[in-house]
Design an enzyme around this catalytic site. Structure first.
Site, PDB file in Angstrom:
ATOM      1  N   TYR A   1      34.237  20.109 -50.906  1.00  0.00           N
ATOM      2  CA  TYR A   1      34.500  20.683 -52.231  1.00  0.00           C
ATOM      3  C   TYR A   1      35.388  19.748 -53.066  1.00  0.00           C
ATOM      4  CZ  TYR A   1      35.673  24.048 -55.882  1.00  0.00           C
ATOM      5  OH  TYR A   1      35.849  24.672 -57.097  1.00  0.00           O
TER       6      TYR A   1
ATOM      7  N   GLU B   1      32.297  15.334 -59.926  1.00  0.00           N
ATOM      8  CA  GLU B   1      31.825  16.024 -61.131  1.00  0.00           C
ATOM      9  C   GLU B   1      32.720  15.694 -62.325  1.00  0.00           C
ATOM     10  OE1 GLU B   1      31.245  20.247 -60.601  1.00  0.00           O
ATOM     11  OE2 GLU B   1      30.428  19.964 -58.580  1.00  0.00           O
TER      12      GLU B   1
END
Length: 221
Positions: free
Chosen positions: A147, A154
């Site tokens: 994550y 991102e």
């Protein structure tokens, strides 16, 4: 009739999960082989089609939650899938200048490992009624590494794309127009970066709570 409906539901979800699993397996295979053979600059071109298929198919998970096919809360599913669709189409597909960056490789590898584990876990549960304990552990543990790497990739790719957004004015709507409305994709993307600040820790905390709950339940069983 209830039994037939339940069987149809399980069949559909099993086919869905395994189809998307194979999509992500393709992404990981192409990403790793291309990285080793040609370098990170060529990774996006190799994974583009399976990545777009696998990530866009995740939109159905929002519908699954809305109609009650699965128990996952839409409030948790929507932001995660929405952000990934934004990266897949709004950043990577829209701005080819980002394709050669190393963050594309870290993004698709983080995403694909996460989703291979997740879709195989749910695919086994729907097809066979259970998933092995080692897969349960992977499902609720690997996010602690993947994550942060995925989110960092991102955020980095959105930031890298900002100058190209501003220069191209892509997806911008200027006034005057018949809708009497203006939109600037550049500023919308900056807003999305701001949302990551509170959103990412919130999602990570939520997943930690889910991990504790799932592993405790498995241990009790």
């Amino acid at each position: 009739m209830a039994g037939v409906g339940s069987a149809v539901r399980r069949l559909y979800l099993s086919v869905y999960n395994w189809a998307v699993f194979f999509g992500w397996a393709q992404v990981l295979y192409y990403a790793v082989t291309t990285l080793l053979e040609s370098g990170h600059e060529a990774v996006y071109a190799a994974v583009e089609r399976p990545l777009q298929f696998a990530q866009t198919a995740a939109f159905l998970e929002i519908l699954h939650g809305l109609v009650g096919l699965v128990r996952s809360p839409v409030s948790a599913t929507l932001p995660q899938i929405g952000s990934r669709l934004f990266l897949t189409w709004g950043i990577l597909w829209s701005f080819p200048e980002t394709h050669s960056h190393i963050l594309v490789t870290s993004l698709v590898i983080s995403w694909s490992i996460t989703e291979i584990i997740r879709y195989s876990f749910f695919g086994m549960k729907e097809a066979f009624g259970f998933a092995p304990s080692w897969l349960l552990w992977l499902r609720y543990s690997t996010f602690m590494v993947l994550y942060p790497t995925g989110i960092s990739s991102e955020v980095g790719l959105i930031y890298i794309a900002l100058p190209y957004m501003k220069a191209s004015e892509k997806y911008c709507l200027r006034m005057p127009n018949k809708w009497n409305f203006s939109f600037d994709f550049f500023y919308a993307s900056i807003l999305s970066l701001a949302i990551y600040v509170p959103g990412s820790p919130h999602m990570f905390t939520y997943m930690l709570a889910q991990r504790k709950k799932a592993l405790a339940k498995a241990k009790a069983a």
